[in-house]
Design a protein around this motif. Structure first.
Motif, PDB file in Angstrom:
ATOM      1  N   VAL A  76      -8.856  -1.964  -1.276  1.00  0.00           N
ATOM      2  CA  VAL A  76      -7.593  -1.233  -1.382  1.00  0.00           C
ATOM      3  C   VAL A  76      -6.545  -2.093  -2.088  1.00  0.00           C
ATOM      4  O   VAL A  76      -5.750  -1.596  -2.896  1.00  0.00           O
ATOM      5  CB  VAL A  76      -7.094  -0.792   0.006  1.00  0.00           C
ATOM      6  N   ASP A  77      -6.545  -3.386  -1.798  1.00  0.00           N
ATOM      7  CA  ASP A  77      -5.615  -4.297  -2.484  1.00  0.00           C
ATOM      8  C   ASP A  77      -5.806  -4.223  -4.002  1.00  0.00           C
ATOM      9  O   ASP A  77      -4.830  -4.177  -4.761  1.00  0.00           O
ATOM     10  CB  ASP A  77      -5.845  -5.739  -2.030  1.00  0.00           C
ATOM     11  N   ARG A  78      -7.060  -4.218  -4.438  1.00  0.00           N
ATOM     12  CA  ARG A  78      -7.315  -4.181  -5.884  1.00  0.00           C
ATOM     13  C   ARG A  78      -6.801  -2.889  -6.502  1.00  0.00           C
ATOM     14  O   ARG A  78      -6.238  -2.898  -7.604  1.00  0.00           O
ATOM     15  CB  ARG A  78      -8.813  -4.353  -6.154  1.00  0.00           C
ATOM     16  N   TRP A  79      -6.991  -1.779  -5.801  1.00  0.00           N
ATOM     17  CA  TRP A  79      -6.482  -0.504  -6.332  1.00  0.00           C
ATOM     18  C   TRP A  79      -4.953  -0.542  -6.395  1.00  0.00           C
ATOM     19  O   TRP A  79      -4.349  -0.084  -7.374  1.00  0.00           O
ATOM     20  CB  TRP A  79      -6.949   0.650  -5.442  1.00  0.00           C
ATOM     21  N   ALA A  80      -4.313  -1.095  -5.362  1.00  0.00           N
ATOM     22  CA  ALA A  80      -2.854  -1.161  -5.342  1.00  0.00           C
ATOM     23  C   ALA A  80      -2.320  -2.046  -6.471  1.00  0.00           C
ATOM     24  O   ALA A  80      -1.292  -1.730  -7.092  1.00  0.00           O
ATOM     25  CB  ALA A  80      -2.367  -1.675  -3.989  1.00  0.00           C
ATOM     26  N   VAL A  81      -3.001  -3.148  -6.757  1.00  0.00           N
ATOM     27  CA  VAL A  81      -2.597  -4.024  -7.858  1.00  0.00           C
ATOM     28  C   VAL A  81      -2.722  -3.292  -9.183  1.00  0.00           C
ATOM     29  O   VAL A  81      -1.837  -3.355 -10.054  1.00  0.00           O
ATOM     30  CB  VAL A  81      -3.447  -5.319  -7.865  1.00  0.00           C
ATOM     31  N   LEU A  82      -3.833  -2.572  -9.357  1.00  0.00           N
ATOM     32  CA  LEU A  82      -4.038  -1.807 -10.594  1.00  0.00           C
ATOM     33  C   LEU A  82      -2.976  -0.722 -10.724  1.00  0.00           C
ATOM     34  O   LEU A  82      -2.453  -0.475 -11.823  1.00  0.00           O
ATOM     35  CB  LEU A  82      -5.435  -1.194 -10.592  1.00  0.00           C
ATOM     36  N   GLN A  83      -2.653  -0.089  -9.630  1.00  0.00           N
ATOM     37  CA  GLN A  83      -1.613   0.943  -9.625  1.00  0.00           C
ATOM     38  C   GLN A  83      -0.284   0.361 -10.064  1.00  0.00           C
ATOM     39  O   GLN A  83       0.427   0.940 -10.898  1.00  0.00           O
ATOM     40  CB  GLN A  83      -1.504   1.543  -8.222  1.00  0.00           C
ATOM     41  N   GLU A  84       0.059  -0.814  -9.559  1.00  0.00           N
ATOM     42  CA  GLU A  84       1.332  -1.444  -9.911  1.00  0.00           C
ATOM     43  C   GLU A  84       1.351  -1.918 -11.361  1.00  0.00           C
ATOM     44  O   GLU A  84       2.358  -1.787 -12.058  1.00  0.00           O
ATOM     45  CB  GLU A  84       1.608  -2.625  -8.976  1.00  0.00           C
ATOM     46  N   ALA A  85       0.207  -2.453 -11.818  1.00  0.00           N
ATOM     47  CA  ALA A  85       0.172  -3.042 -13.156  1.00  0.00           C
ATOM     48  C   ALA A  85       0.022  -1.998 -14.258  1.00  0.00           C
ATOM     49  O   ALA A  85       0.670  -2.096 -15.313  1.00  0.00           O
ATOM     50  CB  ALA A  85      -0.978  -4.049 -13.247  1.00  0.00           C
ATOM     51  N   GLU A  86      -0.830  -0.998 -14.024  1.00  0.00           N
ATOM     52  CA  GLU A  86      -1.161  -0.077 -15.102  1.00  0.00           C
ATOM     53  C   GLU A  86      -0.881   1.384 -14.782  1.00  0.00           C
ATOM     54  O   GLU A  86      -0.770   2.206 -15.694  1.00  0.00           O
ATOM     55  CB  GLU A  86      -2.647  -0.227 -15.466  1.00  0.00           C
ATOM     56  N   GLU A 115      -3.589  12.677 -10.605  1.00  0.00           N
ATOM     57  CA  GLU A 115      -2.558  13.119  -9.680  1.00  0.00           C
ATOM     58  C   GLU A 115      -3.040  13.139  -8.230  1.00  0.00           C
ATOM     59  O   GLU A 115      -2.233  13.077  -7.298  1.00  0.00           O
ATOM     60  CB  GLU A 115      -2.071  14.516 -10.072  1.00  0.00           C
ATOM     61  N   GLY A 116      -4.348  13.236  -8.035  1.00  0.00           N
ATOM     62  CA  GLY A 116      -4.866  13.280  -6.671  1.00  0.00           C
ATOM     63  C   GLY A 116      -5.173  11.931  -6.071  1.00  0.00           C
ATOM     64  O   GLY A 116      -5.456  11.830  -4.872  1.00  0.00           O
ATOM     65  N   ALA A 117      -5.111  10.862  -6.901  1.00  0.00           N
ATOM     66  CA  ALA A 117      -5.546   9.541  -6.438  1.00  0.00           C
ATOM     67  C   ALA A 117      -4.706   8.989  -5.281  1.00  0.00           C
ATOM     68  O   ALA A 117      -5.259   8.542  -4.273  1.00  0.00           O
ATOM     69  CB  ALA A 117      -5.577   8.561  -7.602  1.00  0.00           C
ATOM     70  N   PRO A 118      -3.370   8.978  -5.365  1.00  0.00           N
ATOM     71  CA  PRO A 118      -2.600   8.409  -4.250  1.00  0.00           C
ATOM     72  C   PRO A 118      -2.866   9.123  -2.924  1.00  0.00           C
ATOM     73  O   PRO A 118      -2.995   8.470  -1.885  1.00  0.00           O
ATOM     74  CB  PRO A 118      -1.148   8.587  -4.709  1.00  0.00           C
ATOM     75  N   GLY A 119      -2.973  10.450  -2.987  1.00  0.00           N
ATOM     76  CA  GLY A 119      -3.258  11.182  -1.759  1.00  0.00           C
ATOM     77  C   GLY A 119      -4.631  10.868  -1.195  1.00  0.00           C
ATOM     78  O   GLY A 119      -4.805  10.749   0.021  1.00  0.00           O
ATOM     79  N   LEU A 120      -5.618  10.725  -2.087  1.00  0.00           N
ATOM     80  CA  LEU A 120      -6.972  10.402  -1.631  1.00  0.00           C
ATOM     81  C   LEU A 120      -7.010   9.011  -1.000  1.00  0.00           C
ATOM     82  O   LEU A 120      -7.651   8.811   0.037  1.00  0.00           O
ATOM     83  CB  LEU A 120      -7.949  10.472  -2.806  1.00  0.00           C
ATOM     84  N   TRP A 167       0.822  -1.203   0.000  1.00  0.00           N
ATOM     85  CA  TRP A 167       0.000   0.000   0.000  1.00  0.00           C
ATOM     86  C   TRP A 167       0.863   1.264   0.000  1.00  0.00           C
ATOM     87  O   TRP A 167       0.569   2.219  -0.716  1.00  0.00           O
ATOM     88  CB  TRP A 167      -0.925   0.002   1.214  1.00  0.00           C
ATOM     89  N   ARG A 168       1.912   1.252   0.796  1.00  0.00           N
ATOM     90  CA  ARG A 168       2.772   2.440   0.845  1.00  0.00           C
ATOM     91  C   ARG A 168       3.482   2.659  -0.485  1.00  0.00           C
ATOM     92  O   ARG A 168       3.647   3.808  -0.922  1.00  0.00           O
ATOM     93  CB  ARG A 168       3.773   2.314   1.990  1.00  0.00           C
ATOM     94  N   ALA A 169       3.901   1.584  -1.122  1.00  0.00           N
ATOM     95  CA  ALA A 169       4.517   1.728  -2.440  1.00  0.00           C
ATOM     96  C   ALA A 169       3.513   2.303  -3.439  1.00  0.00           C
ATOM     97  O   ALA A 169       3.858   3.163  -4.269  1.00  0.00           O
ATOM     98  CB  ALA A 169       5.044   0.379  -2.927  1.00  0.00           C
ATOM     99  N   ALA A 170       2.257   1.876  -3.361  1.00  0.00           N
ATOM    100  CA  ALA A 170       1.241   2.331  -4.313  1.00  0.00           C
ATOM    101  C   ALA A 170       0.931   3.817  -4.145  1.00  0.00           C
ATOM    102  O   ALA A 170       0.763   4.532  -5.132  1.00  0.00           O
ATOM    103  CB  ALA A 170      -0.027   1.503  -4.143  1.00  0.00           C
ATOM    104  N   VAL A 171       0.850   4.290  -2.897  1.00  0.00           N
ATOM    105  CA  VAL A 171       0.485   5.697  -2.694  1.00  0.00           C
ATOM    106  C   VAL A 171       1.693   6.623  -2.785  1.00  0.00           C
ATOM    107  O   VAL A 171       1.529   7.853  -2.750  1.00  0.00           O
ATOM    108  CB  VAL A 171      -0.233   5.919  -1.345  1.00  0.00           C
ATOM    109  N   SER A 172       2.898   6.056  -2.927  1.00  0.00           N
ATOM    110  CA  SER A 172       4.090   6.898  -3.022  1.00  0.00           C
ATOM    111  C   SER A 172       4.306   7.440  -4.425  1.00  0.00           C
ATOM    112  O   SER A 172       5.134   8.334  -4.626  1.00  0.00           O
ATOM    113  CB  SER A 172       5.324   6.108  -2.581  1.00  0.00           C
ATOM    114  N   ARG A 173       3.575   6.939  -5.421  1.00  0.00           N
ATOM    115  CA  ARG A 173       3.724   7.402  -6.797  1.00  0.00           C
ATOM    116  C   ARG A 173       3.013   8.747  -6.990  1.00  0.00           C
ATOM    117  O   ARG A 173       2.078   9.069  -6.267  1.00  0.00           O
ATOM    118  CB  ARG A 173       3.164   6.360  -7.756  1.00  0.00           C
ATOM    119  N   PRO A 174       3.431   9.504  -7.973  1.00  0.00           N
ATOM    120  CA  PRO A 174       2.857  10.846  -8.147  1.00  0.00           C
ATOM    121  C   PRO A 174       1.435  10.853  -8.681  1.00  0.00           C
ATOM    122  O   PRO A 174       0.731  11.853  -8.553  1.00  0.00           O
ATOM    123  CB  PRO A 174       3.820  11.520  -9.138  1.00  0.00           C
ATOM    124  N   ASP A 175       1.006   9.772  -9.285  1.00  0.00           N
ATOM    125  CA  ASP A 175      -0.365   9.692  -9.800  1.00  0.00           C
ATOM    126  C   ASP A 175      -0.794   8.228  -9.813  1.00  0.00           C
ATOM    127  O   ASP A 175      -0.030   7.335  -9.453  1.00  0.00           O
ATOM    128  CB  ASP A 175      -0.490  10.318 -11.194  1.00  0.00           C
TER     129      ASP A 175
END
Length: 409
Positions: A376-386, A391-396, A340-348
């Motif tokens: 949240v797991d599904r969002w993190a997987v999508l973040q990693e894969a695609e 730009e506001g998504a990781p912060g939200l 989760w921390r890796a996923a929200v650390s990206r700029p978008d």
């Protein structure tokens, strides 16, 4: 008595949903509809040992209740007690050669540290049994004078038959109540009681044990159940929204407390919903101080375990479920917080608006934290894969996980 510092709860766009939760008294789901201020009482610790994972799981459940209510833009009036004088505390102090007041103060301080580390929202009123005694004595006197209590060799007992609603919280038969009473601090075999289930309201002073001025009751100390009733009535009044605790409190503690309050006021119910968290086991048996099969929050913290991982381990199980603590549970939680921390650390990233609503919907449905984590797991997987372009998504996502789940990323 002071509580612990509150962590900030981030504001989220939109508004949360009303909470539907399991009520022990009806054995079904009820939709809670508090007024502008939601009222909750959660039974606190008896401070003779450190916070174990069973405690943490219980307080985590009712922390989620608060967070759901806050997300609906309500205020929350939360009250919790500390049973800072009771037989187990005195017995432990005697066994270990400690002053009982010093033991209580030390373990209460450690509990505060654990709650702070786990980002549990603190109660507005954190009240010790000892400081509540001046308010307890008149309640016992009122019950006695009304014929709802009686004296037995200097002790004062509550008559369960004085409350026509007795038994409605736990819905147990008399034999089951009798067995649990003996197991959980009652004295059903004591001769002279009007009913074996009658609980003690005031214990007359015993040699070598602490006691206080009880007015017309004589010197002594309060029973367990009347302590919480006095504190709840003083700070919340009758008909508050949620009475919470572990499932082992449904009987006798919450059953007796409800009857005390109803006999005192002539009103019903004491609480609109009775909500109980499941038990946490270790090595096949429920964690308990008497058995000594405990995993302590403070020990995990000293060993360098991230409190966020401890909290995610708790959230990975439904609050009403009985479950077992294992190394694998903690290992999976550590891995999850890293992802989760890796996923929200990206700029978008992928849009998170739908995710926020998924978390809200899961928690509003009987605090279904495992489903919220899966979202949240599904969002993190999508973040990693695609990845994504919002730009506001990781912060939200970070704010939502903090506000609704109490996990700081």
């Amino acid at each position: 008595m002071h509580a612990w510092p509150a962590s900030e709860v981030p504001a989220l766009p939109g508004k949360g949903r009303d909470l539907r939760i399991h009520d022990t008294a009806t054995d079904g789901l009820v939709t809670l509809d508090p007024g502008p201020v939601a009222r909750i009482y959660v039974c606190g610790i008896t401070p003779y040992d450190a916070t174990h994972m069973g405690h943490a799981a219980t307080y985590n459940a009712f922390d989620l209740v608060q967070r759901v209510w806050l997300d609906t833009k309500r205020q929350v009036h939360y009250v919790q007690n500390v049973t800072d004088v009771d037989d187990p505390l005195l017995e432990r102090a005697t066994r270990d050669g400690h002053d009982w007041t010093e033991l209580a103060e030390r373990e209460t301080a450690l509990f505060r540290e654990d709650m702070t580390a786990l980002r549990m929202l603190p109660p507005q009123h954190y009240i010790g049994a000892v400081e509540a005694i001046p308010g307890i004595v008149p309640l016992v006197e009122r019950l006695r004078d009304a014929g709802a209590a009686y004296e037995l060799e200097g002790d004062v007992y509550f008559s369960v038959e004085s409350d026509p609603h007795f038994g409605e919280v736990s819905r147990l038969d008399a034999e089951a109540m009798r067995l649990l009473s003996a197991e959980r601090g009652g004295d059903p075999e004591r001769p002279g009681k009007k009913n074996p289930l009658d609980p003690m309201l005031w214990m007359a002073a015993r040699e070598g044990e602490p006691s206080w001025d009880g007015g017309s009751l004589g010197r002594g100390r309060p029973g367990w159940h009347i302590e919480c009733v006095a504190i709840a009535l003083d700070h919340l009044g009758m008909g508050f929204d949620v009475q919470g605790g572990g499932s082992d409190l449904a009987f006798p503690h919450h059953e007796m407390g409800a009857s005390h309050a109803q006999a005192l006021t002539g009103e019903h119910p004491f609480a609109k919903a009775y909500v109980h968290a499941g038990m946490v086991a270790l090595d096949g048996a429920k964690m308990s101080k008497s058995k000594g099969n405990l995993v302590f929050v403070s020990k995990l913290r000293r060993d360098g375990v991230d409190p966020a991982a401890i909290r995610l381990a708790l959230l990975s199980h439904h609050y009403r479920a009985d479950w077992e603590w294992t190394d694998a549970v903690l290992r999976e939680a550590v891995e999850r917080v890293g992802r989760w921390r890796a996923a929200v650390s990206r700029p978008d990233g992928p849009s998170a608006d739908a995710l926020v609503e998924e978390i809200r919907a899961a928690l509003a449905d009987d605090l279904d934290a495992p489903s919220a984590l899966a979202a949240v797991d599904r969002w993190a997987v999508l973040q990693e894969a695609e990845g994504g372009t919002d730009e506001g998504a990781p912060g939200l996502v970070s704010r939502a996980v903090d506000a609704l789940l109490g996990v700081a990323l």
